[in-house]
Design a protein around this motif. Structure first.
Motif, PDB file in Angstrom:
ATOM      1  N   GLU A  63      21.587  -8.522  39.433  1.00  0.00           N
ATOM      2  CA  GLU A  63      21.172  -9.236  40.637  1.00  0.00           C
ATOM      3  C   GLU A  63      19.854  -9.956  40.419  1.00  0.00           C
ATOM      4  O   GLU A  63      19.692 -11.132  40.789  1.00  0.00           O
ATOM      5  CB  GLU A  63      21.051  -8.259  41.811  1.00  0.00           C
ATOM      6  N   VAL A  64      18.897  -9.257  39.804  1.00  0.00           N
ATOM      7  CA  VAL A  64      17.580  -9.844  39.567  1.00  0.00           C
ATOM      8  C   VAL A  64      17.682 -11.043  38.632  1.00  0.00           C
ATOM      9  O   VAL A  64      17.097 -12.114  38.881  1.00  0.00           O
ATOM     10  CB  VAL A  64      16.622  -8.790  38.980  1.00  0.00           C
ATOM     11  N   MET A  65      18.445 -10.889  37.563  1.00  0.00           N
ATOM     12  CA  MET A  65      18.535 -11.975  36.584  1.00  0.00           C
ATOM     13  C   MET A  65      19.283 -13.178  37.154  1.00  0.00           C
ATOM     14  O   MET A  65      18.983 -14.327  36.806  1.00  0.00           O
ATOM     15  CB  MET A  65      19.206 -11.471  35.313  1.00  0.00           C
ATOM     16  N   SER A  66      20.233 -12.943  38.033  1.00  0.00           N
ATOM     17  CA  SER A  66      20.900 -14.064  38.690  1.00  0.00           C
ATOM     18  C   SER A  66      19.909 -14.862  39.521  1.00  0.00           C
ATOM     19  O   SER A  66      19.933 -16.102  39.547  1.00  0.00           O
ATOM     20  CB  SER A  66      22.037 -13.549  39.586  1.00  0.00           C
ATOM     21  N   PRO A  79      12.114 -25.579  27.838  1.00  0.00           N
ATOM     22  CA  PRO A  79      13.095 -24.535  27.574  1.00  0.00           C
ATOM     23  C   PRO A  79      13.036 -23.390  28.578  1.00  0.00           C
ATOM     24  O   PRO A  79      12.037 -23.212  29.266  1.00  0.00           O
ATOM     25  CB  PRO A  79      12.694 -24.041  26.174  1.00  0.00           C
ATOM     26  N   PHE A  80      14.136 -22.646  28.622  1.00  0.00           N
ATOM     27  CA  PHE A  80      14.245 -21.448  29.444  1.00  0.00           C
ATOM     28  C   PHE A  80      14.934 -20.392  28.584  1.00  0.00           C
ATOM     29  O   PHE A  80      16.057 -20.589  28.137  1.00  0.00           O
ATOM     30  CB  PHE A  80      15.047 -21.757  30.705  1.00  0.00           C
ATOM     31  N   GLU A  81      14.227 -19.284  28.329  1.00  0.00           N
ATOM     32  CA  GLU A  81      14.752 -18.258  27.435  1.00  0.00           C
ATOM     33  C   GLU A  81      14.503 -16.861  28.001  1.00  0.00           C
ATOM     34  O   GLU A  81      13.610 -16.662  28.829  1.00  0.00           O
ATOM     35  CB  GLU A  81      14.103 -18.350  26.044  1.00  0.00           C
ATOM     36  N   ILE A  82      15.291 -15.905  27.508  1.00  0.00           N
ATOM     37  CA  ILE A  82      15.114 -14.493  27.853  1.00  0.00           C
ATOM     38  C   ILE A  82      14.713 -13.750  26.585  1.00  0.00           C
ATOM     39  O   ILE A  82      15.376 -13.878  25.548  1.00  0.00           O
ATOM     40  CB  ILE A  82      16.411 -13.887  28.415  1.00  0.00           C
ATOM     41  N   MET A 105      23.997 -15.596  33.373  1.00  0.00           N
ATOM     42  CA  MET A 105      23.028 -16.628  33.000  1.00  0.00           C
ATOM     43  C   MET A 105      23.625 -17.509  31.895  1.00  0.00           C
ATOM     44  O   MET A 105      23.127 -17.555  30.778  1.00  0.00           O
ATOM     45  CB  MET A 105      21.712 -15.999  32.539  1.00  0.00           C
ATOM     46  N   PRO A 106      24.691 -18.219  32.207  1.00  0.00           N
ATOM     47  CA  PRO A 106      25.377 -19.010  31.170  1.00  0.00           C
ATOM     48  C   PRO A 106      24.476 -20.086  30.588  1.00  0.00           C
ATOM     49  O   PRO A 106      23.748 -20.776  31.291  1.00  0.00           O
ATOM     50  CB  PRO A 106      26.554 -19.632  31.945  1.00  0.00           C
ATOM     51  N   GLY A 107      24.538 -20.183  29.269  1.00  0.00           N
ATOM     52  CA  GLY A 107      23.784 -21.223  28.584  1.00  0.00           C
ATOM     53  C   GLY A 107      22.326 -20.898  28.318  1.00  0.00           C
ATOM     54  O   GLY A 107      21.625 -21.697  27.689  1.00  0.00           O
ATOM     55  N   VAL A 108      21.852 -19.744  28.783  1.00  0.00           N
ATOM     56  CA  VAL A 108      20.447 -19.373  28.589  1.00  0.00           C
ATOM     57  C   VAL A 108      20.318 -18.534  27.313  1.00  0.00           C
ATOM     58  O   VAL A 108      20.968 -17.488  27.202  1.00  0.00           O
ATOM     59  CB  VAL A 108      19.899 -18.579  29.788  1.00  0.00           C
ATOM     60  N   PRO A 109      19.503 -18.942  26.354  1.00  0.00           N
ATOM     61  CA  PRO A 109      19.322 -18.139  25.142  1.00  0.00           C
ATOM     62  C   PRO A 109      18.743 -16.764  25.460  1.00  0.00           C
ATOM     63  O   PRO A 109      17.777 -16.656  26.216  1.00  0.00           O
ATOM     64  CB  PRO A 109      18.339 -18.967  24.308  1.00  0.00           C
ATOM     65  N   ILE A 110      19.356 -15.732  24.921  1.00  0.00           N
ATOM     66  CA  ILE A 110      18.866 -14.360  25.082  1.00  0.00           C
ATOM     67  C   ILE A 110      18.534 -13.831  23.691  1.00  0.00           C
ATOM     68  O   ILE A 110      19.420 -13.715  22.841  1.00  0.00           O
ATOM     69  CB  ILE A 110      19.906 -13.453  25.760  1.00  0.00           C
TER      70      ILE A 110
END
Length: 493
Positions: A63-66, A79-82, A105-110
């Motif tokens: 929920e938080v990450m969404s 950029p946006f990364e985890i 989180m589709p498309g977000v580099p983890i």
């Protein structure tokens, strides 16, 4: 598509205790944080026993990450990364957790950072504010403690130890005595740690910041800013013993107590106490800049690492809030003759004050001095230490015609010694005189100069600048000279 003129970037720090989204604006040498939100998940709780991430935390994380994903995308961060650290790195279900996150989180580099990568980012973050750091960086999280040896701004050895506050609590069964033994044993394995003896200790991480907040509240420190808050060795030792022994209710009653960190604080204090014993650092510096700022420097501000962070901030404030970007260099030259014997740090403060000397120009005149004072004193996490903040803020308040006796200047009275306070007032009076002479226009300052002689302060006006003479100029020159116990003279021609 981003319609904003300024680039934004975002990073999620997914730790063993908490997860935090930070959005930065711009690409300058100093990170400008425009969004910062944290949620406590305690993913690493019980990891020592089960080998798995805490299931309750895993459920909350989705929920938080969404939410974080929606915010970063709405702000058009790129950029946006985890960045996932110790808990995800060590848990048997870490890969499974990461795959589930990709759905939200589709498309977000983890990226699951190794201990070395985590230490690298932390060290780079510290260098944001302390570019010449020379000592030991200790970054504590929920699952691990990263130790990095810094030598004159260069990173050397680094190691990751299982001494994060959640893991240490689990390993010790919540017993501080057992925790102390575990810390001693783990630190004893770091062969190079003894070489850090007598060098500063830089503390990074939420649990260490919680110690600083408790201490700031406990002693009624005049500036509620953790970043670059500094303690001497004995002060730090006494603080750790107090935190370890104080009843939780005592800590809760302190103003601004970090309640969600109070269970972690005694374990952070236990780690710090042993680091103090091993290293005997002359100073302990709390640093807010860490892994997230290190990521920013590595991924966003790649072309600025050699720029002086304090001067960068001063110039940026001049450009954003002042009326002229060409007057400050002239003010730096114009005021130099008043302080012929200043050491390097005092000269640096003078230069920075000149760059920021017009940042209150668009404020209401009735509140300009106080507003400027608070703006400088409370600047967001930048490279200015607390003494530097207090010095420049005082100088600019005086420049905007504050009297040194104003009650709202009390933080500077408490943070500066008598000599520093007097020097800041003198600088402020010199800047007040300069702006009276030229009105903020470089062309009117040209052809004038200020110098200090053995028995007098001399304002020289070239023949082409005699028109700037006036009662206001004479009065402010007299005031400056009186602050130095010298006579005042206007020299013409």
């Amino acid at each position: 598509m981003n319609t904003l003129a300024v680039r934004r970037s975002a990073v999620v720090d997914l730790g063993s205790n908490s997860v935090r989204l930070v959005v930065f604006e711009g690409t300058s040498r100093t990170p400008v944080m425009i969004f910062n939100e944290k949620a406590v998940l305690k993913l690493g709780r019980g990891l020592t026993t089960t080998g798995r991430l805490n299931e309750e935390g895993v459920g909350m994380a989705m929920e938080v990450m969404s939410r974080f994903h929606a915010i970063a995308r709405a702000m058009d961060a790129d950029p946006f990364e985890i960045l996932a650290t110790a808990a995800v790195r060590d848990a048997s279900n870490g890969p499974e957790f990461v795959e589930a996150l990709r759905h939200y989180m589709p498309g977000v580099p983890i990226r699951i950072l190794s201990g070395t990568e985590e230490a690298d980012y932390s060290a780079t973050g510290v260098l944001c504010s302390v570019p010449d750091a020379d000592g030991l960086v200790a970054d504590i999280g929920g699952g691990s403690l990263e130790l990095i040896r810094m030598e004159h701004g260069v990173r050397h050895e680094a190691i990751s130890l299982p001494l994060g506050v959640i893991r240490l609590n689990d390993r010790s069964g919540g017993d501080l005595g057992v925790a102390r033994t575990l810390v001693e044993q783990d630190l004893a394995t770091v062969g190079w740690l003894k070489a850090m003896e007598g060098k500063p200790l830089y503390l990074v991480g939420g649990a260490f910041r919680a110690l600083a907040r408790l201490q700031i509240a406990r002693v009624a420190y005049p500036l509620n800013i953790v970043h670059l808050y500094t303690l001497g060795l004995k002060e730090a030792q006494e603080m750790t013993e107090w935190v370890r022994g104080a009843p939780r209710r005592t800590l809760e009653r302190l103003p601004g107590a970090p309640r969600k960190r109070l269970d972690d604080a005694p374990f952070a204090a236990t780690v710090l106490r042993r680091l103090l014993r091993v290293g005997q650092p002359p100073s302990v510096v709390f640093c807010v800049d860490g892994l997230r700022e290190g990521w920013y420097m590595d991924r966003v501000a790649t072309g600025t690492p050699d720029a002086d962070p304090r001067e960068s901030v001063a110039r940026e404030m001049c450009g954003r809030l002042g009326r002229s970007a060409v007057l400050p260099p002239a003010l730096i030259d114009w005021t130099a003759g008043l302080f012929p014997n200043a050491d390097a740090e005092r000269d640096r403060l003078r230069r920075e004050a000149c760059w920021m000397s017009d940042v209150g120009s668009y404020d209401h005149p009735e509140y300009r001095a106080e507003q400027t004072y608070l703006r400088i004193l409370r600047m967001q996490g930048v490279a200015f230490g607390h003494t530097a903040r207090a010095f420049i803020a005082l100088a600019l308040a005086i420049r905007y015609e504050s009297e040194a006796s104003q009650s709202w200047l009390d933080p500077s009275r408490r943070l500066l010694n008598e000599e520093q306070f007097t020097a800041a007032v003198t600088l402020g009076l010199a800047l007040r005189l300069a702006y009276t002479v030229c009105g903020g226009a470089l062309t009117l300052l040209d052809g004038t100069s200020l110098r200090r002689e053995a028995d007098r302060v001399v304002l020289r006006l070239a023949s082409g600048r005699l028109a700037v003479r006036g009662e206001a100029v004479r009065r402010r020159l007299d005031r400056l000279a009186q602050s130095l116990n010298l006579a005042a003279e206007i020299e013409e021609g």
